[in-house]
Design an enzyme around this catalytic site. Sequence first.
Site, short mmCIF file in Angstrom:
data_model
loop_
_atom_site.label_atom_id
_atom_site.label_comp_id
_atom_site.label_asym_id
_atom_site.label_seq_id
_atom_site.Cartn_x
_atom_site.Cartn_y
_atom_site.Cartn_z
N ARG A 52 2.16 0.95 2.62
CA ARG A 52 0.88 0.71 1.95
C ARG A 52 1.12 0.23 0.52
O ARG A 52 2.25 0.20 0.06
CB ARG A 52 0.03 1.99 1.97
CG ARG A 52 0.88 3.19 1.54
CD ARG A 52 0.20 4.21 0.76
NE ARG A 52 -0.35 3.71 -0.46
CZ ARG A 52 0.34 3.51 -1.59
NH1 ARG A 52 1.65 3.74 -1.65
NH2 ARG A 52 -0.26 3.05 -2.67
N GLY A 53 0.00 -0.10 -0.18
CA GLY A 53 0.12 -0.69 -1.51
C GLY A 53 0.16 -2.21 -1.36
O GLY A 53 0.87 -2.73 -0.49
N ARG A 86 -5.13 -5.16 7.54
CA ARG A 86 -5.98 -4.59 6.48
C ARG A 86 -6.63 -5.76 5.73
O ARG A 86 -5.97 -6.77 5.47
CB ARG A 86 -5.17 -3.72 5.50
CG ARG A 86 -4.59 -2.47 6.15
CD ARG A 86 -3.98 -1.54 5.11
NE ARG A 86 -5.01 -0.79 4.39
CZ ARG A 86 -4.75 -0.04 3.31
NH1 ARG A 86 -3.52 0.04 2.83
NH2 ARG A 86 -5.72 0.64 2.72
N GLN A 184 -3.03 9.59 -2.38
CA GLN A 184 -1.87 8.79 -2.80
C GLN A 184 -1.36 9.24 -4.17
O GLN A 184 -0.18 9.08 -4.47
CB GLN A 184 -2.24 7.30 -2.84
CG GLN A 184 -2.41 6.64 -1.49
CD GLN A 184 -3.84 6.69 -1.00
OE1 GLN A 184 -4.62 7.57 -1.38
NE2 GLN A 184 -4.21 5.75 -0.15
N ASP A 225 -5.57 -4.54 -5.74
CA ASP A 225 -5.38 -5.10 -4.39
C ASP A 225 -5.81 -6.55 -4.30
O ASP A 225 -5.33 -7.30 -3.45
CB ASP A 225 -6.12 -4.25 -3.36
CG ASP A 225 -5.36 -2.97 -3.11
OD1 ASP A 225 -5.45 -2.05 -3.96
OD2 ASP A 225 -4.63 -2.89 -2.11
N LYS A 236 -8.12 0.86 -5.32
CA LYS A 236 -8.46 2.08 -4.59
C LYS A 236 -9.79 2.67 -5.05
O LYS A 236 -10.08 2.70 -6.25
CB LYS A 236 -7.32 3.09 -4.79
CG LYS A 236 -7.50 4.44 -4.14
CD LYS A 236 -7.78 4.35 -2.65
CE LYS A 236 -6.74 3.56 -1.89
NZ LYS A 236 -7.16 3.20 -0.51
#
Length: 335
Positions: A52-53, A86, A184, A225, A236
């Site tokens: 992720r990230g 995603r 996270q 993102d 986020k």
Amino acid sequence: MGRRDLEPHEIARLEDDRVVFLDQRLLPDEEAELECRSSADVAEAIRTLAVRGAPLIGVAAAYGYALAAARGEDPVRAAETLVAARPTAVNLAWAVEEMERGDQSPEALAEQARAIHADEVERCRQMAEHAADLLSPGARALTHCNAGGLATGGYGSALGALKTAFARGILDYVFVDETRPLLQGSRLTAWELERAGIPHGVIADSAAAALMARGEVTHVLTGADRIAANGDTANKIGTYALAVLASHHGLPFYVVAPTSTIDLATPSGAGIPIEERDAGEVTERFAARNPAFDVTPAELITAVVTERGVHRAPFEESLHEAVRKPARGEAERVA
Ligand code: MRU
């Protein structure tokens, strides 16, 4: 505690017949690897947040695409499956487009994917230097989610900046938003800060306002993102609230992200797709909503920091300049 920084290959790597990830779902309790044997396996690892990230899911998709070529999978199908994993982080589509552009032999694709990974880590080191210049001695920074080496494939964006600031002796403490619902912050960022030996404390997301009001926070740094052409920034869920709080308390709010996260094709935040995840991640007992990202309006962002430098409003101009490839002989730093 002070253990060494994770090496990029410990976070993600391509082998002859598989892609291997550090499984981030198990951290901090267990350091275990996840092996993916097809591009569909890689897409599933991205979808389920084993990896992720934003920058790292771009790297993962590049490795998935190279693995598809090595296995003789249909490349168009592999690309579609990876990009669909995603929706919000533009790095995913960016990395797949980079892979589709060049020599399509398995050897060349493996080399290209490894180069994308190495480039992302190098970008982190450069943006960390620029961002650390914005902090002053005695800084007590607040960060959200995980924008560390785990999110970028090595070193980190916002957390990389904090590592550099700590090494320079100007960072005293990091407030770590726990980052509901998937934690996270308290699982991954705190783990990275502990390994780096940087003083920190995990806070409930709802504690940020009171700590700012008491003068305990000096700067807010987050990753991103997707950054739209006008500077509106998706990150986020909870980031927007922090930006509003920082503005109210007169604190600088910095977004630290590589140019691979800037999406000039999306004019403003209104065009950024926001991932809605399983409500069960919030509560199994009641009906719930689970938007995984929010958009911070550009006017709440003090500066965007990329590997090319520090970019301020008007972002339409400064971000365009940031992504423009330097002409031959032109200095790399353009901002
Ligand atoms: O859902 P996640 O854990 O992939 O969300 C990650 C974030 O929001 C990070 O802050 C962002 O990707 C920047 S990481 C350098």
